[in-house]
Design an enzyme around this catalytic site. Structure first.
Site, PDB file in Angstrom:
ATOM      1  CG  ASP A  98       4.305 -48.718  18.934  1.00  0.00           C
ATOM      2  OD1 ASP A  98       3.309 -49.114  18.517  1.00  0.00           O
ATOM      3  OD2 ASP A  98       5.222 -48.791  18.478  1.00  0.00           O
ATOM      4  CE1 TYR A 137       5.454 -41.653  14.690  1.00  0.00           C
ATOM      5  CE2 TYR A 137       5.810 -41.670  12.235  1.00  0.00           C
ATOM      6  CZ  TYR A 137       4.899 -42.097  13.605  1.00  0.00           C
ATOM      7  OH  TYR A 137       3.865 -42.886  13.485  1.00  0.00           O
TER       8      TYR A 137
END
Length: 328
Positions: A62, A128
């Site tokens: 994002d 992540y």
């Protein structure tokens, strides 16, 4: 001129997500990571190379989310039998030169030729890193805030603008270079309860309650499996960037790092998971709520019960492949 042959190339690259409107391809020249790399691939090559495909990026992040290492593949037609290492050197050097010239915050880390059957999205796993800032001794400030609120209520003063800035200076303690690289846990929060809640996501679960309506629509349209095997590691002893050189003023912040690994993730899944753990730690939802959302997710599709954490401090750390994937 000799007939052309189409060859596939693989790149690893990093970027500062705060400078882009996300990764995915968008129309109308929107400033996304895909659009910038694609445009430069089209314009960077000599007359002997020709881009013959779109670029397939392995992991979509994002806006505001960074990448230490994302990956992609694309096809190039070469009109001469050029050596692979020569082509890779030109791709890396030309792209990075243009990114620097145009002040685009992307850098190509590595380029290699792969089999034409290789697909970058078919990764084994993705990892992540989420960096969260926690104010040490924050409870002292929160207790003072509650005291001021009670005094203001007694005085029938509905605005706390004159009181709270002096008792709630959380952002002041964060070094300027961390601005886009950490999300602050700056409300009354139990760190121990946060850790207990985040560990509930370890293991294999149906995470369809931990995405947005957009994510579920995409999941159903593309028949994506919401069941993921997730592994989370916690490190709560990290200090701020260049902490050895920061003033003592900044020592009030502790950096918590979450390393979250799975084969893939639903849209905003990580930010929803961490948001739910934060909600538990702030007393907004009971910890049992997370177990219920994991065991009976469909009951919670249309209930907005948990927060979505900010993207700052979320990094795509690495994309992992089976070594055999790179055999030509």
């Amino acid at each position: 001129m000799a007939s052309s042959s189409v060859r596939r190339f693989f790149i690893e690259f990093s970027y500062n997500g705060s400078r882009f409107s996300g990764v995915a391809k968008q129309l109308n020249s929107v400033h996304t990571v895909h659009n910038v790399i694609f445009k430069n691939l089209q314009e960077s090559f000599s007359e002997n190379f020709e881009l013959k495909s779109n670029i397939c990026i392995s992991s979509r992040t994002d806006a505001g989310v960074h990448a230490l290492s994302n990956t992609a593949h694309f096809d190039i037609a070469t009109h001469e039998p050029y050596r692979s290492d020569n082509i890779c050197a030109e791709i890396k050097n030309e792209l990075n030169k243009n990114f620097i010239k145009d002040q685009n915050h992307i850098r190509i880390i590595k380029c290699s030729e792969v089999s034409t059957n290789f697909v970058s999205r078919h990764a084994k796993s993705r990892t992540y890193l989420y960096r969260l800032a926690y104010l040490k001794n924050g409870q002292n400030y929160w207790n003072e805030i509650e005291t001021v609120k009670k005094i203001d209520q007694l005085l029938k003063n509905k605005s706390f603008n004159f009181s709270l800035p002096y008792l709630y200076p959380f952002k002041n303690y964060l070094g300027i270079f961390e601005a886009d690289c950490v999300t602050e846990l700056n409300e009354p929060i139990s760190k121990d309860l946060f850790f207990e809640a985040i560990k509930l996501f370890n293991g294999q679960h149906d995470f369809s309650a931990f995405t947005t309506k957009q994510g579920r629509d995409e999941m159903m349209a593309k028949n994506k499996n919401p069941v993921k095997l997730v592994d989370i590691k916690i490190n709560s002893s990290k200090s701020q960037f260049m902490s050895n050189y920061l003033d003592k003023f900044h020592e009030n912040y502790e950096i918590i790092e979450l390393e979250i690994k799975s084969s893939s993730f639903l849209y905003k899944m990580i930010r929803k998971m961490v948001g739910a753990a934060s909600d538990v730690a702030r007393g907004i939802i009971p910890i049992e709520q997370i177990n219920k959302m994991l065991s009976e997710p469909k009951k919670y599709y249309y209930k907005d019960l948990t927060s979505v954490m900010k993207p700052y401090g979320l990094f795509l750390k690495s994309v992992e492949y089976d070594p055999n994937d790179f055999l030509k």
